[in-house]
Design an enzyme around this catalytic site. Sequence first.
Site, PDB file in Angstrom:
ATOM      1  N   GLY A   1       0.810  -1.207   0.000  1.00  0.00           N
ATOM      2  CA  GLY A   1       0.000   0.000   0.000  1.00  0.00           C
ATOM      3  C   GLY A   1       0.847   1.263   0.000  1.00  0.00           C
ATOM      4  O   GLY A   1       0.349   2.356  -0.255  1.00  0.00           O
TER       5      GLY A   1
ATOM      6  N   THR B   1       2.134   2.699   2.609  1.00  0.00           N
ATOM      7  CA  THR B   1       1.827   3.568   3.752  1.00  0.00           C
ATOM      8  C   THR B   1       2.853   3.444   4.871  1.00  0.00           C
ATOM      9  O   THR B   1       2.605   3.898   5.983  1.00  0.00           O
ATOM     10  CB  THR B   1       0.441   3.229   4.322  1.00  0.00           C
ATOM     11  OG1 THR B   1       0.415   1.836   4.648  1.00  0.00           O
ATOM     12  CG2 THR B   1      -0.651   3.538   3.338  1.00  0.00           C
TER      13      THR B   1
ATOM     14  N   SER C   1      -4.793   2.774   8.456  1.00  0.00           N
ATOM     15  CA  SER C   1      -4.398   3.005   7.071  1.00  0.00           C
ATOM     16  C   SER C   1      -5.209   2.159   6.096  1.00  0.00           C
ATOM     17  O   SER C   1      -4.841   2.059   4.929  1.00  0.00           O
ATOM     18  CB  SER C   1      -2.923   2.650   6.913  1.00  0.00           C
ATOM     19  OG  SER C   1      -2.747   1.288   7.259  1.00  0.00           O
TER      20      SER C   1
ATOM     21  N   ARG D   1       3.254  -7.000  10.959  1.00  0.00           N
ATOM     22  CA  ARG D   1       2.487  -7.309  12.168  1.00  0.00           C
ATOM     23  C   ARG D   1       1.520  -6.183  12.505  1.00  0.00           C
ATOM     24  O   ARG D   1       1.573  -5.575  13.574  1.00  0.00           O
ATOM     25  CB  ARG D   1       3.406  -7.561  13.368  1.00  0.00           C
ATOM     26  CG  ARG D   1       4.305  -8.772  13.207  1.00  0.00           C
ATOM     27  CD  ARG D   1       5.168  -8.974  14.425  1.00  0.00           C
ATOM     28  NE  ARG D   1       4.374  -9.349  15.603  1.00  0.00           N
ATOM     29  CZ  ARG D   1       4.051 -10.599  15.926  1.00  0.00           C
ATOM     30  NH1 ARG D   1       4.447 -11.586  15.174  1.00  0.00           N
ATOM     31  NH2 ARG D   1       3.334 -10.840  17.003  1.00  0.00           N
TER      32      ARG D   1
ATOM     33  N   GLU E   1       8.991  -7.753   7.181  1.00  0.00           N
ATOM     34  CA  GLU E   1       9.186  -6.444   6.538  1.00  0.00           C
ATOM     35  C   GLU E   1       9.836  -6.540   5.162  1.00  0.00           C
ATOM     36  O   GLU E   1      10.660  -5.707   4.790  1.00  0.00           O
ATOM     37  CB  GLU E   1       9.968  -5.500   7.471  1.00  0.00           C
ATOM     38  CG  GLU E   1       9.282  -5.328   8.812  1.00  0.00           C
ATOM     39  CD  GLU E   1       9.813  -4.170   9.644  1.00  0.00           C
ATOM     40  OE1 GLU E   1      10.764  -3.506   9.207  1.00  0.00           O
ATOM     41  OE2 GLU E   1       9.240  -3.924  10.729  1.00  0.00           O
ATOM     42  N   GLY E   2       9.464  -7.569   4.426  1.00  0.00           N
ATOM     43  CA  GLY E   2       9.942  -7.669   3.043  1.00  0.00           C
ATOM     44  C   GLY E   2      11.378  -8.102   2.896  1.00  0.00           C
ATOM     45  O   GLY E   2      11.948  -7.972   1.830  1.00  0.00           O
TER      46      GLY E   2
ATOM     47  N   TYR F   1      -0.203   6.069  21.285  1.00  0.00           N
ATOM     48  CA  TYR F   1       0.074   6.720  20.016  1.00  0.00           C
ATOM     49  C   TYR F   1       0.387   8.177  20.279  1.00  0.00           C
ATOM     50  O   TYR F   1      -0.369   8.857  20.960  1.00  0.00           O
ATOM     51  CB  TYR F   1      -1.197   6.612  19.173  1.00  0.00           C
ATOM     52  CG  TYR F   1      -0.959   6.472  17.703  1.00  0.00           C
ATOM     53  CD1 TYR F   1      -0.941   5.217  17.116  1.00  0.00           C
ATOM     54  CD2 TYR F   1      -0.783   7.577  16.898  1.00  0.00           C
ATOM     55  CE1 TYR F   1      -0.733   5.071  15.753  1.00  0.00           C
ATOM     56  CE2 TYR F   1      -0.579   7.447  15.541  1.00  0.00           C
ATOM     57  CZ  TYR F   1      -0.548   6.197  14.972  1.00  0.00           C
ATOM     58  OH  TYR F   1      -0.336   6.054  13.624  1.00  0.00           O
TER      59      TYR F   1
END
Lengths: 665, 631
Positions: B210, B212, B277, B290, B341-342, B551
């Site tokens: 995406g 994001t 997102s 995650r 994470e790729g 957050y």
Amino acid sequence: METLCTERTLEPGAFTDILEERRRTSDLSHALRTFSPQPYRGHSLSSAKALNQAVLDSQYMRYITQEIATENGEPVELIREEASRILEEMSHNLQLSFIRLVCYTLTKVFKRVFRRILVNEDGLNRLQQALQEHPVILMPNHRSYVDFLIISYILFTYDLSIPVIAAGIPLMGMKLIGEILRRCGAFFIRRAIGADKLYWAVLSEYVRTIVKTGYAPVEFYVEGLRSRTLKSLNPKLGMMHMVLEPFFKGEVYDISLVPISISYDRVLEESLLAHELLGVPKPKETTMGLLRARTVLQEDYGSMHVCFGAPVSVRELAKGRTDRLQYNLVPRDLPQKPSEDTQTFVSLVAHGVVCLQEKGAILSPWSLMALILLQSPEGLSLDTLTQRTVWLRGLALTFGAHLDWPAQVSEKEVMSSSMSLHRSVVRCEGGQVLLLGEQQPGGDASASPEGDVLKRAAVVLMCASYRNQALHVFVRPSLVAVAMAITPSRRKEDVFTHFKFLQELFSLEFVFVPGMAGQDFEDGCSLLVRCGALQSTDGELMVTEQWAQTGYFLRAVLQPFMQTYQVVIRHLTENSGKEFTERQYIPAVRSYTMKLILAGELDTYEALSSDTQKNVLYALLRMEAVTKAKTGDQREFKVNKAAIQRIGDILAGRISPQSAAYSRL
Amino acid sequence: MASNGKSSERQRTAQQRLRIIAGHLRKPEEADHTEIAAQECKAESSRTNPEKPNSMPKRRQEIMKWNGWGYSDSRFLFNKKGQAEFTGKRYRLSGLIMPSLKDWFEGTFGANLQHKSPAAPALNAGVVPPPNLNEVFVEELKATGIPFSQDADDRMFRAHGHCLHEIFALREGHFGRCPDMVVWPNCHNDVVKIVELACKHNVCLMPYGGGTSVSSALECPPEETRSIVSLDTSQMNRILWIDEKNLTAHVEAGIIGQDLERLLNESGYCTGHEPDSMEFSSLGGWVATRASGMKKNIYGNIEDLVVHIKMVTPRGVIEKSCQGPRMSTGPDVHHFILGSEGTLGVVTEVTMKIRPIPEYQKYGSVVFPNFQQGVACLREVAKQRCAPASIRLMDNEQFKFGHALKPQVSSIFTSFLDGLKKFYITKFKGFDQDQLCVATLLFEGDREKVLQHEKQVYDIAAKFGGLAAGEDNGQRGYMLTFVIAYLRDLGMDYYVIGESFETSVPWDRVLDLCRNVKERIVRECKEKGVQFPPLSTCRVTQTYDVGACVYFYFAFNYRGLSDPLNVYLQVEHAAREEILANGGSLSHHHGVGKLRKEWMQESVSSVGLGMLRSVKEYVDPDNIFGNRNLL
């Protein structure tokens, strides 16, 4: 310890006499003034009762009481009741009405005994700011009983939050006074807590709760007690750790430490303290005793200076020194042994604050005169005294001291007014200035030679205590000067090795921040360079023609200590047995010293000070030349004569200490 | 399939569900009826299929901003009268005027509408460095028929995520290393081919879902000398099958959140996974980082939702042999993939739990006298394990911020009511306007249970001094989540830069951590010469048995700073240190990427890091998946 111990401390601004207004306006209206200080913005507890409840209800207390109950096999309720009793004995009960009452009384007393009480208002402005932002710890030195409530008195006058004050249990024992102090914000701590787990728990939770809830500023004496010698004492770490813990555990964002330096022209207890040092026991603190001491209040004690230092941010200090992550894996409510890093840090902070207190001290001309007088036990002419004092003023200012030297007054007048204030110690006869006690006028026929020595010693110790107020200014360059005298080498490394040895030996005598020997040495050298007595080139220390006078003076500053240490070392190696208790030690050293003085082998009456005598013993203990063992209920010291002899030899310049790594070269 | 009656009922619930989603996400739009088919991957046919349920075109820049957040047609601006408005038609806020935003904005940041800091107007393709192509790879890729592009704007679009420094650089017209080409596989087999070719020709692959990311995960490592190929999963977006007996759906990993939810809704189901997102982020991205959804209290986080994962790695395809609900077969290999994470491969297909669409949904809100009481209430709710689908606690600053975003009220009556409410809370109940804070709630389930549940939660709140403050406030709170990212772009037009970051922390440390981190931000800004106090605010967004997710937002006015980006990076770094020192985690759901890599060892121990490294070394010895995240 950049922020704590370099010279970048703030110059105290102008001082204001708070008694001036008291003399002009009504004492009563001062006591009844509207009092509405700006509270700390995070504060959450409102009453002494709520505070106590929060302590007893804390998870920490629940855990500890349960643990003790299990250990002792007693019901937990019993332990909790005990905790509640301890807390009751300990806790303060601050009431504004009592502050008003006491302030009224203090105004009366202060006006009588002091000419002025001088406070730096810029320091108070900084404090006011700090009080709103973070929990504040007020850390004054303690030189006289008079200063016990002085901070509260000043804060009340300036409309700032009244602190709670850590006090020793003996104060509480005084009838009525104890209760009054409690209501003025004092909380009481037993002297020897030892291994009493429950007591420790209650105390530490009490202190932590006050700090982390921002209930009130906490005032405590990091030196632990009133200094008998007016010299700074090495700090105690227990309380320091308690007040810092909420920061370590992230319970507060930061904590502000405010060093406060209180200095006196003349201390009310001067003669009492000197006699105590000579072995005349201290009277028990009683209310009657206090009342009897009223005669003391008839005299003039000059000025008192209270200098509020710049708030020190614990967070700033802790940068790179402590790792708060260590508290992540255990609940913060559980007791946790502090890591070595943390302990080192706490010690560093405590020592650093004492150094800041020293830096903020205001020296009177009398302190400088005392330095000179003690170097001329046979007395000297007024002109010489004046001339040398003026010279010393220049040196002290070069070394960064703060002096209260009256402007627009002739030097002569400064001398004479100082001497008149201290006529219990010094007199001027026919242009000659003498310490009292040389020959008693109308000589007491029945007095024994020992009695004469003691009388003389009392005067010397009183005089010495005023010198002690100024010692911190000279101690680093003096140690350099002594180190240079006992080593023939002029190489910086060699001088440093001796410097470090001396610093270690005198570690209980003067306050140094641990692990900063290199910095201290550099400071000492650079002050000597600054005053023109030394030149430092290529790792060599070169003396200039000014060295003769300055160097001589600086060595003489430490002479009484050097001599006392040598006497004690001699006693331990030649005279004493191999094993003894502290109780046996002091009288033994004292009579040995007395013997030497009577025989004319020793001219330092200061060697009779039990304070210095104890310091020697504990310094030797630290250096492992003496060991401590527990036999039965007695703690015994065991002497390693060879090791002590070696230390004595180094001190006398006969052999060299093992060279120390001089990290700063 | 179900009977007719049942399916029409299902369709009705689906419609209702759509409205619900639209409620906190976007305006309802004409449902475009697309078939969901478990079709084979037939590249040609599906690529030409005009009825594809895709909200994400290959050329994303046609509908999305190239240098800011979200859709090109939606943005905040101050109109000629100085009033803030939100453009477009997509959101509830679209087309509305927010009269108090200007005052809040100027007051909070010391900003001024006269002082503008506009972005570089358009992407100038000439500035993008030319692609570094591996010709043989390109040739062989061409032969497979998988579409790809070497256009500057396609490559540029995939060279960044949405960290502040990335967007800031774009607005200033600074471009770093870009992928050298973009490739759009259409299905699992396409991915297998691409990975094989990449291995064969030593080409670096960087999966892109995406886009994001807020962890610098999409930044091309500047030290990478090989050709970098961005593997855009957006065309792998089908639901391959739905298993109504076991309530699972097998989905291609490129599907974005809003499409997945919409398509499932049409069959009467949902995943319930709603990260903030979700308009843009993809299923594969959730797995790889995650992710955590707003309604995890009912549905769980991504790791609870995933039943089966298929991932293509340089070593081959990894997947489990069955779909048992739980297995004791050594460490769960899914957990090598979740959060990778790729760095290990491309997630291509995922089997996920699905749930019937809930019958009833209700928003709510509670006002507390202060943040402390609010946290205590959330803790109690967590203790009693009765958390609603979502429960969030905003601090005072965010509460005020939320108020500033209130659209112009339509009638005097409403504004009168608002005045009354305010009077009641501040004067009658004695709440301090500068202390009070608000919790927003979302309940889901069957009607009766929701009402019961609601009562239980409000009863607990009352014990902590909480006052029910209406559904409207709650709903607006959730709506805010989706527009706040747009607001950052507005700030950047006026010298204000900001960022959000998150952590998770044990309950007893929540308050201390919030206070200390917020304070640290304020102090660091001051020390670094920021002229006006920053906005430093937080909210508790998730509750767990043992702790919460917090957050933070922080933003400041950078006028007068010579190097604002550097100041910002230093402040963010300091804030993260503060979080860690206060017992917070490195990340709750944003991931590590390259932004937080430096703390990985401290976070998981060097042995832990070694374990992860050894997996990487086995799976991808030549570092084909060379985005250099995480390790």
